[in-house]
Design a protein around this motif. Sequence first.
Motif, PDB file in Angstrom:
ATOM      1  N   GLY A 136      -3.596  -5.553   0.552  1.00  0.00           N
ATOM      2  CA  GLY A 136      -4.749  -4.794   0.098  1.00  0.00           C
ATOM      3  C   GLY A 136      -4.397  -3.395  -0.369  1.00  0.00           C
ATOM      4  N   HIS A 137      -3.096  -3.082  -0.408  1.00  0.00           N
ATOM      5  CA  HIS A 137      -2.648  -1.736  -0.765  1.00  0.00           C
ATOM      6  C   HIS A 137      -1.199  -1.835  -1.232  1.00  0.00           C
ATOM      7  CE1 HIS A 137      -1.205   2.411  -0.017  1.00  0.00           C
ATOM      8  NE2 HIS A 137      -2.463   2.779  -0.192  1.00  0.00           N
ATOM      9  N   PRO A 138      -0.756  -0.956  -2.149  1.00  0.00           N
ATOM     10  CA  PRO A 138       0.641  -1.023  -2.606  1.00  0.00           C
ATOM     11  C   PRO A 138       1.666  -0.940  -1.484  1.00  0.00           C
ATOM     12  CG  PRO A 138      -0.639   0.334  -4.096  1.00  0.00           C
ATOM     13  CD  PRO A 138      -1.552   0.007  -2.952  1.00  0.00           C
ATOM     14  N   ASP A 139       1.413  -0.126  -0.449  1.00  0.00           N
ATOM     15  CA  ASP A 139       2.357  -0.053   0.668  1.00  0.00           C
ATOM     16  C   ASP A 139       2.477  -1.406   1.367  1.00  0.00           C
ATOM     17  OD1 ASP A 139       2.650   2.609   0.068  1.00  0.00           O
ATOM     18  OD2 ASP A 139       1.504   3.351   1.787  1.00  0.00           O
ATOM     19  N   GLU A 140       1.353  -2.076   1.537  1.00  0.00           N
ATOM     20  CA  GLU A 140       1.376  -3.407   2.150  1.00  0.00           C
ATOM     21  C   GLU A 140       2.077  -4.408   1.238  1.00  0.00           C
ATOM     22  OE1 GLU A 140      -2.968  -2.551   4.244  1.00  0.00           O
ATOM     23  OE2 GLU A 140      -2.747  -4.163   2.787  1.00  0.00           O
ATOM     24  N   ALA A 141       1.876  -4.269  -0.075  1.00  0.00           N
ATOM     25  CA  ALA A 141       2.545  -5.158  -1.022  1.00  0.00           C
ATOM     26  C   ALA A 141       4.061  -5.038  -0.875  1.00  0.00           C
ATOM     27  CB  ALA A 141       2.114  -4.838  -2.450  1.00  0.00           C
ATOM     28  N   GLU A 142       4.543  -3.815  -0.725  1.00  0.00           N
ATOM     29  CA  GLU A 142       5.985  -3.615  -0.547  1.00  0.00           C
ATOM     30  C   GLU A 142       6.472  -4.268   0.747  1.00  0.00           C
ATOM     31  OE1 GLU A 142       9.323  -0.046  -0.185  1.00  0.00           O
ATOM     32  OE2 GLU A 142       7.344   0.379  -1.057  1.00  0.00           O
ATOM     33  N   THR A 143       5.747  -4.025   1.837  1.00  0.00           N
ATOM     34  CA  THR A 143       6.138  -4.616   3.119  1.00  0.00           C
ATOM     35  C   THR A 143       6.164  -6.140   3.046  1.00  0.00           C
ATOM     36  OG1 THR A 143       5.235  -2.761   4.379  1.00  0.00           O
ATOM     37  CG2 THR A 143       5.486  -4.847   5.551  1.00  0.00           C
ATOM     38  N   LEU A 144       5.121  -6.723   2.482  1.00  0.00           N
ATOM     39  CA  LEU A 144       5.010  -8.175   2.454  1.00  0.00           C
ATOM     40  C   LEU A 144       5.984  -8.796   1.461  1.00  0.00           C
ATOM     41  CD1 LEU A 144       1.132  -8.418   2.744  1.00  0.00           C
ATOM     42  CD2 LEU A 144       2.823  -8.956   4.517  1.00  0.00           C
ATOM     43  N   GLY A 191      -7.272  -8.831   2.548  1.00  0.00           N
ATOM     44  CA  GLY A 191      -6.640  -7.979   1.550  1.00  0.00           C
ATOM     45  C   GLY A 191      -7.546  -6.891   1.021  1.00  0.00           C
ATOM     46  N   PRO A 192      -7.730  -6.813  -0.300  1.00  0.00           N
ATOM     47  CA  PRO A 192      -8.472  -5.700  -0.902  1.00  0.00           C
ATOM     48  C   PRO A 192      -9.964  -5.686  -0.592  1.00  0.00           C
ATOM     49  CG  PRO A 192      -7.901  -7.325  -2.572  1.00  0.00           C
ATOM     50  CD  PRO A 192      -7.167  -7.713  -1.324  1.00  0.00           C
ATOM     51  N   MET A 193     -10.453  -6.618   0.203  1.00  0.00           N
ATOM     52  CA  MET A 193     -11.858  -6.631   0.607  1.00  0.00           C
ATOM     53  C   MET A 193     -12.144  -5.715   1.795  1.00  0.00           C
ATOM     54  SD  MET A 193     -13.669  -8.735  -1.367  1.00  0.00           S
ATOM     55  CE  MET A 193     -12.888  -7.682  -2.580  1.00  0.00           C
ATOM     56  N   LEU A 194     -11.123  -5.136   2.408  1.00  0.00           N
ATOM     57  CA  LEU A 194     -11.350  -4.404   3.661  1.00  0.00           C
ATOM     58  C   LEU A 194     -12.279  -3.218   3.483  1.00  0.00           C
ATOM     59  CD1 LEU A 194     -10.816  -3.962   6.653  1.00  0.00           C
ATOM     60  CD2 LEU A 194      -8.798  -2.611   6.028  1.00  0.00           C
ATOM     61  N   ASP A 195     -12.041  -2.358   2.497  1.00  0.00           N
ATOM     62  CA  ASP A 195     -12.882  -1.175   2.353  1.00  0.00           C
ATOM     63  C   ASP A 195     -14.348  -1.557   2.149  1.00  0.00           C
ATOM     64  OD1 ASP A 195     -10.765   0.507   2.701  1.00  0.00           O
ATOM     65  OD2 ASP A 195     -10.738   1.304   0.665  1.00  0.00           O
ATOM     66  N   ALA A 196     -14.600  -2.568   1.323  1.00  0.00           N
ATOM     67  CA  ALA A 196     -15.980  -3.010   1.087  1.00  0.00           C
ATOM     68  C   ALA A 196     -16.598  -3.560   2.363  1.00  0.00           C
ATOM     69  CB  ALA A 196     -16.014  -4.061  -0.020  1.00  0.00           C
ATOM     70  N   VAL A 197     -15.823  -4.308   3.151  1.00  0.00           N
ATOM     71  CA  VAL A 197     -16.340  -4.865   4.405  1.00  0.00           C
ATOM     72  C   VAL A 197     -16.635  -3.754   5.407  1.00  0.00           C
ATOM     73  CG1 VAL A 197     -15.681  -6.223   6.439  1.00  0.00           C
ATOM     74  CG2 VAL A 197     -15.340  -7.163   4.145  1.00  0.00           C
ATOM     75  N   LEU A 198     -15.765  -2.769   5.514  1.00  0.00           N
ATOM     76  CA  LEU A 198     -16.008  -1.669   6.448  1.00  0.00           C
ATOM     77  C   LEU A 198     -17.261  -0.893   6.050  1.00  0.00           C
ATOM     78  CD1 LEU A 198     -12.397  -0.345   7.104  1.00  0.00           C
ATOM     79  CD2 LEU A 198     -13.847  -1.644   8.665  1.00  0.00           C
ATOM     80  N   ALA A 199     -17.441  -0.683   4.759  1.00  0.00           N
ATOM     81  CA  ALA A 199     -18.658   0.003   4.306  1.00  0.00           C
ATOM     82  C   ALA A 199     -19.895  -0.846   4.571  1.00  0.00           C
ATOM     83  CB  ALA A 199     -18.546   0.334   2.822  1.00  0.00           C
ATOM     84  N   ALA A 200     -19.770  -2.151   4.343  1.00  0.00           N
ATOM     85  CA  ALA A 200     -20.916  -3.052   4.514  1.00  0.00           C
ATOM     86  C   ALA A 200     -21.326  -3.196   5.972  1.00  0.00           C
ATOM     87  CB  ALA A 200     -20.581  -4.420   3.933  1.00  0.00           C
ATOM     88  N   THR A 201     -20.384  -3.081   6.891  1.00  0.00           N
ATOM     89  CA  THR A 201     -20.677  -3.313   8.308  1.00  0.00           C
ATOM     90  C   THR A 201     -20.819  -2.022   9.100  1.00  0.00           C
ATOM     91  OG1 THR A 201     -18.305  -3.532   8.790  1.00  0.00           O
ATOM     92  CG2 THR A 201     -19.533  -5.558   8.302  1.00  0.00           C
ATOM     93  N   GLU A 202     -20.831  -0.886   8.416  1.00  0.00           N
ATOM     94  CA  GLU A 202     -20.999   0.387   9.109  1.00  0.00           C
ATOM     95  C   GLU A 202     -22.292   0.364   9.922  1.00  0.00           C
ATOM     96  OE1 GLU A 202     -20.013   3.963  10.537  1.00  0.00           O
ATOM     97  OE2 GLU A 202     -18.767   2.878   9.074  1.00  0.00           O
ATOM     98  N   GLY A 203     -22.173   0.638  11.227  1.00  0.00           N
ATOM     99  CA  GLY A 203     -23.337   0.646  12.100  1.00  0.00           C
ATOM    100  C   GLY A 203     -23.721  -0.707  12.659  1.00  0.00           C
ATOM    101  N   LEU A 204     -23.082  -1.780  12.213  1.00  0.00           N
ATOM    102  CA  LEU A 204     -23.350  -3.109  12.764  1.00  0.00           C
ATOM    103  C   LEU A 204     -22.419  -3.361  13.947  1.00  0.00           C
ATOM    104  CD1 LEU A 204     -23.679  -5.338   9.539  1.00  0.00           C
ATOM    105  CD2 LEU A 204     -25.473  -4.118  10.795  1.00  0.00           C
ATOM    106  N   ASP A 205     -22.906  -4.061  14.944  1.00  0.00           N
ATOM    107  CA  ASP A 205     -22.135  -4.317  16.155  1.00  0.00           C
ATOM    108  C   ASP A 205     -21.281  -5.572  15.974  1.00  0.00           C
ATOM    109  OD1 ASP A 205     -21.167  -4.131  18.720  1.00  0.00           O
ATOM    110  OD2 ASP A 205     -22.964  -4.976  19.662  1.00  0.00           O
ATOM    111  N   GLU A 237     -13.276 -13.082   1.240  1.00  0.00           N
ATOM    112  CA  GLU A 237     -12.013 -13.277   0.532  1.00  0.00           C
ATOM    113  C   GLU A 237     -12.146 -12.845  -0.925  1.00  0.00           C
ATOM    114  OE1 GLU A 237     -10.058 -17.157   2.402  1.00  0.00           O
ATOM    115  OE2 GLU A 237     -12.149 -17.522   1.865  1.00  0.00           O
ATOM    116  N   PRO A 238     -11.056 -12.333  -1.538  1.00  0.00           N
ATOM    117  CA  PRO A 238     -11.124 -11.889  -2.935  1.00  0.00           C
ATOM    118  C   PRO A 238     -10.904 -13.011  -3.928  1.00  0.00           C
ATOM    119  CG  PRO A 238      -8.978 -11.361  -2.055  1.00  0.00           C
ATOM    120  CD  PRO A 238      -9.764 -11.987  -0.917  1.00  0.00           C
ATOM    121  N   TYR A 239     -11.003 -14.254  -3.475  1.00  0.00           N
ATOM    122  CA  TYR A 239     -10.833 -15.421  -4.334  1.00  0.00           C
ATOM    123  C   TYR A 239     -11.921 -16.426  -3.990  1.00  0.00           C
ATOM    124  CZ  TYR A 239      -7.783 -15.677  -0.248  1.00  0.00           C
ATOM    125  OH  TYR A 239      -7.274 -15.561   1.022  1.00  0.00           O
ATOM    126  N   LEU A 240     -11.740 -17.680  -4.273  1.00  0.00           N
ATOM    127  CA  LEU A 240     -12.796 -18.679  -4.177  1.00  0.00           C
ATOM    128  C   LEU A 240     -13.462 -18.682  -2.808  1.00  0.00           C
ATOM    129  CD1 LEU A 240     -14.079 -20.960  -5.922  1.00  0.00           C
ATOM    130  CD2 LEU A 240     -12.501 -22.535  -4.790  1.00  0.00           C
TER     131      LEU A 240
END
Length: 303
Positions: A136-144, A191-205, A237-240
């Motif tokens: 989900g990030h270039p640094d992670e791409a390098e590691t993986l 992967g790249p869905m993390l930021d959107a998920v964190l924003a979407a679930t802000e305040g949800l338990d 997921e960022p795909y199907l």
Amino acid sequence: MDSMRDRFASVASRMLDEDPRVAVVLAEIGAAGFAETLRRHPGRVINVGIREQLLIGAGAGLALTGMRPVIHTFASFLVERPFEQIKLDFGHQDTGAVLVSAYGSYDAPAGGFTHMSPGDVALLDTLDGWTVHVPGHPDEAETLLRHAVGAGDDRVYVRLSEQKNGRGLPVDGARFLTVREGRRGVVVAVGPMLDAVLAATEGLDVSVLYATTVRPFDSAALRRATETAGPEVVIVEPYLAGTSTAAANDALTDVPHRVLGLGVGRRELRRYGRMEEHVAAHGLDPASLRERIEGFMRARVAV
């Protein structure tokens, strides 16, 4: 910040310097990023031209000689077009390689549907023995990428994206990371869905797990999360959409549970648009995700 594709070219070039087993195989796309490296390693940077079936065949041939091929082009040309060669040249011959894609689901909308591949991971799922990394990030791409190249002679798919999160996390090529803990359900962000998920679930338990290696699926992490957060699971997921639903169901087969798979829909969007417009059209923007996740979690109460 550089893109994942930029990072791939620089890291792969360094790995060519470091490891004499590594070879990079291209089908014209991405060749400009290896122009200088080609001069240093003329026998290990191979451009087969716009011949995707040959791209896979050449990589498999290198693997049979003991090389570690890193094969790169757009996802639709890397997985879908030469799928029979992947199935036979790697699977049937039991050889290994690292397939590195770019421009998967809708990262290059101006190219039209020929340049989109939301079904790439689901298609590879029909074959045995593939590890799948979705950074989900270039640094992670390098590691993986380094993890994939160093993984013996395994078959590995690294799915790069133009979408990326604001910061990289310490991924290890195996486990899901727990990013947030809650008691009213589990959301797995790929992967790249993390930021959107964190924003979407802000305040949800809810608990949020971060997945950058989706095959093998980290069943143990999902089971642990559901022990405290409950057996309602959403996978973004960022795909199907639904690609990992079966894997989640298998992980919880002995536990009453519900799974909702969110991702790219099957309906073809017949306008080029911009990447952000495709995100919204598939309901993967934070506002749409929140509505769908909250609706799914509320349904538990109504049962």
